[in-house]
Design a protein around this motif. Sequence first.
Motif, mmCIF file in Angstrom:
data_model
loop_
_atom_site.group_PDB
_atom_site.id
_atom_site.type_symbol
_atom_site.label_atom_id
_atom_site.label_comp_id
_atom_site.label_asym_id
_atom_site.label_seq_id
_atom_site.Cartn_x
_atom_site.Cartn_y
_atom_site.Cartn_z
ATOM 1 N N SER A 136 0.688 -1.391 0.049
ATOM 2 C CA SER A 136 -0.002 0.311 -0.164
ATOM 3 C C SER A 136 1.049 1.073 0.072
ATOM 4 N N ALA A 150 0.213 3.820 -3.351
ATOM 5 C CA ALA A 150 -1.193 4.483 -3.148
ATOM 6 C C ALA A 150 -0.537 5.923 -2.315
ATOM 7 N N HIS A 176 -1.033 4.330 -7.451
ATOM 8 C CA HIS A 176 -2.441 3.125 -6.857
ATOM 9 C C HIS A 176 -2.973 1.227 -7.278
ATOM 10 N N LEU A 177 -2.182 1.844 -9.441
ATOM 11 C CA LEU A 177 -2.332 0.674 -9.817
ATOM 12 C C LEU A 177 -1.257 -0.829 -9.351
ATOM 13 N N SER A 202 0.111 -0.526 -6.170
ATOM 14 C CA SER A 202 -0.684 -0.552 -4.742
ATOM 15 C C SER A 202 -1.345 -2.353 -4.739
ATOM 16 N N ARG A 203 -2.354 -1.787 -5.628
ATOM 17 C CA ARG A 203 -3.284 -2.649 -6.141
ATOM 18 C C ARG A 203 -2.674 -4.114 -6.996
ATOM 19 N N SER A 204 -2.102 -4.073 -7.940
ATOM 20 C CA SER A 204 -1.408 -5.217 -8.261
ATOM 21 C C SER A 204 -0.669 -6.086 -7.637
ATOM 22 N N ARG A 251 -0.790 -6.340 -3.949
ATOM 23 C CA ARG A 251 -1.627 -6.984 -2.887
ATOM 24 C C ARG A 251 -2.925 -7.868 -4.134
ATOM 25 N N SER A 252 -3.140 -7.416 -4.943
ATOM 26 C CA SER A 252 -3.878 -8.597 -5.754
ATOM 27 C C SER A 252 -2.424 -9.962 -6.065
#
Length: 224
Positions: free
Chosen positions: A15, A18, A209-210, A212-214, A216-217
């Motif tokens: 995170s 982000a 944000h992209l 971080s999202r990647s 986390r996924s």
Amino acid sequence: MSTTVPTPAAVRSPSAPAVAATAYVLSWVAGLLLAPAAPGHDAPPAEIAGFYAEHGSAVVSSALLVHGTAGLALAGLAVGIARVTAVHGGLRRAVVGIGLGAAVLSLLQFALAVAAVVGQHAATTSRTLLLAIDSVDVLKIALLAAFAAVATTAAARAGAAPRWLRLTAAVLVPLLLVGSAALGGVDALTPVLEVSLVLLLAWAAAVGHLVSRSARSHTPSSTA
């Protein structure tokens, strides 16, 4: 018994990019809202000195956000992207080095703004400090353009840069470089600079944000 096995992605705090990107954008926006209209490069030295004397608090408050906290957030974004994307070698050094370089220049601008406000200065000194802030800004924008390029490449290698983000970076880089001429006195390019800075904020928010999202996924968990 069930236990969670730590993973590299978890250690790298997915995170973080982000959070840093959000702080960067919010600092910029808040600082711009507080910024008083500064005199132009061709303004008489006495007018520039009067500007700093009359708007000292607003100048420092705005600079603290636009250059100070935003610079620290930019440093966090650079380190966060390098760690979360796990890029290595020259690309990792470029992401961190260019990002930190831009952050250092941003903090230097804050220091110059404080110097322009604090204490008694000759009018010519006030003008010199104003020009110095803008000159450093030109160098910083060049580094920001380079940072947008290398950070987007790092995100792409991590699978976190969709086509629209890569296109945004491709447009952003030349816009920043061309628009920075406005800081050198080419007033006709001021609209280009304004558009490029808005696009920079949008890009920073998106890439943070992209990534971080990647991360986390793709953070695996296993049990034993």
